[in-house]
Each structure stands twice: as C-alpha cells, then as structure tokens.
Design an enzyme around this catalytic site. Sequence first.
Site, PDB file in Angstrom:
ATOM      1  N   ASP A  71      23.853  13.400  31.987  1.00  0.00           N
ATOM      2  CA  ASP A  71      23.072  12.346  32.054  1.00  0.00           C
ATOM      3  C   ASP A  71      22.806  11.164  32.324  1.00  0.00           C
ATOM      4  OD1 ASP A  71      22.209  11.936  29.454  1.00  0.00           O
ATOM      5  OD2 ASP A  71      21.050  13.871  29.250  1.00  0.00           O
ATOM      6  N   HIS A 105      16.062   7.431  32.438  1.00  0.00           N
ATOM      7  CA  HIS A 105      16.106   7.354  34.139  1.00  0.00           C
ATOM      8  C   HIS A 105      15.270   5.446  34.336  1.00  0.00           C
ATOM      9  CE1 HIS A 105      16.043  11.400  35.460  1.00  0.00           C
ATOM     10  NE2 HIS A 105      17.041  10.879  34.622  1.00  0.00           N
TER      11      HIS A 105
END
Length: 262
Positions: free
Chosen positions: A144, A89
């Site tokens: 993802d 992230h």
Amino acid sequence: MSDPVLVDSQGAIATVTLNRPDKLNAFTDDMLRLLARRLKELGRDADIRCVVVTGAGRAFSAGQDLDSIRERAAGGQMHFRRHLESAYHPVIRGLRGMEKPVLAAVNGVAAGAGASVALAADLIVAGESASFIQAFSKVGLIPDSGSSWALARTIGYRRAFDLASSGRRLSAGEAFDLGLVNRVVADDELAAAAGAWARELAAGPTKALGLLKRLLSRGLTATLDEALAYEAQLQEIAGRTADHAEGVNAFLEKRKANFQGR
Ligand code: LHQ
C-alpha cells in the site's frame, strides 16, 4: 522527547529525518500527520529547491507501527481504508506532488510503508547495508501507500509480484541491479553523498525539474500522442523561465549557468 519528524533546512535544501530510532522509525499516526504537514510546507516553500528524506539511527523506516495496529484491531477500531486515506496518502501525495526533486537517502532497512515512502522519492541513494522489504505479505497484507504503483512501474510486474508475495529482503546491491535505487555508497559516506547530490539538484533549473517530475509521472500511462501534447504544454512553461534564458546565455557565453529555480 524530540519530534518524530525533524526538518533541517540549509540554504535551498531541506532534510526530513524520520525520527523514532528505537522503533526503527515505524510510523505512528502522529508521525504521519507531522510528516504530511512538513512535506506540504516544504512543497510550498519556494526557497527550498530539493528535499532529502532519511531515517535516524539504523533504519530508514520499518513501516506501519504494528503495536498501534494491534491495539486498534483489538478494540474493533482498525479501518484500513480510512487509515490509509487519512494518514498515508497525504504523505505519498506530498512527496509525489511537490514540484521539486525529492531524494531518499536510505540508511538502513525500509520495510512495508517505509519502503513505500522511499519509493515515492524521485531518486534514491542507499547505504550499502540498507535493504528493502515488501513486508506487507509477512503480516497478511498487500502493498500500500503507493508501493504497488511504484514497484511494478520500476521493476515490472513479475519481479514486483515476487518481492511482494515473498516479503524477502532485498539488499541495496540487488535493489540497484533491479533499478530501484540510483546509487549505492558506503554507509559512512551516505550523508555526504546525499548532501552533495542534493546540492547539485538544488543548483539546477529546479522549476524545470519540477515539471520533469510531472511529465515523467504522467508519461507512464500516456499514449504517445498524449505524451507529445503534455511535453509541448509543459515546455511552454519551462521555456518561459528565467532559468531557460540563463541556460542559453551561459552556453553561448561559455560559462557555467547560474540557475535560480525561476
Ligand atoms: C517495530 C516495528 C514496527 C512496531 C520494528 N512496528 N515496532 C499500512 C496501513 C495499515 C495497516 C498496516 O500496514 C500498513 C503498511 C505497512 O507498513 S505493513 C508492514 C509493517 N511493517 C512490518 O511488518 C515490519 C516489521 N518489522 C520487521 O520485520 C523487523 O523489525 C525489521 C526486518 C524491519 C528489522 O529487523 P531487526 O533489525 O531484527 O530489528 P527488530 O525487529 O529487533 O526491531 C527493533 C525494534 O523496533 C523492536 O523493538 P524492541 O522494543 O523490541 O527493541 C521492534 O519491535 C521495533 N519495530 N518494526 N513495524
């Protein structure tokens, strides 16, 4: 041994190279940590006005290094959520959050999270033999690192579902036809094409380009009223830049604008 992420700054352009070519630039923890750190530094560096991301060797990136995943899973140490939050992230937020144009120069296969990193760029130029693989389903996973977000927004739900469920390889040409890639060039012209495009971007009103990035990203989920309000808010900022004044002066004086990114 050289670093798994290299940064080369030439004037206002920084080129970030994913550098584990013998493993197709598959991401290890160290590599992701270093990548996130470098992106943060580049985001803060006012002298850098455009960032290019590319891969060393014949691949852009084959995504998560599966060797390390298997080792960790065998030891009962694989925590997917934690791994994504801590390792991936920051990279995706680094790319999406930096208020300057990011150009991915996709030089070969971009698979799994490697495709996610390419898709997090604002613009993509690909070599003709490059390809994109939503490889997640091949290893029993789901997209993802922002792939689900970027893919469905760019090509629509049904095409995204097809690519992500099949894990099939998308050629650079198909990616262009779908609107995932902006330009396809001959492989041996990729570096030059990316360099020329980056120079063009870096010579632009890069403060406004940073605001444009915020605006378009927000606009994707905004109502019309929200978009109008956000445009007006950010235009207030863009309108006070030296580049805006320079652009108007250059037009009226019939000369090329000399933007400074301020
Ligand atoms: C690799 C890899 C690799 C290690 C090539 N790892 N070595 C996020 C968080 C948490 C968990 C898991 O996942 C994620 C997100 C993800 O990214 S999931 C998806 C992970 N990636 C993949 O599944 C792609 C795996 N790679 C491939 O399918 C193929 O390598 C592609 C299609 C990318 C390229 O195929 P080829 O051109 O035939 O090359 P190759 O397979 O022969 O690879 C060359 C070398 O690179 C080889 O090593 P070796 O020592 O035998 O020469 C591969 O083992 C190594 N490599 N990808 N992801």
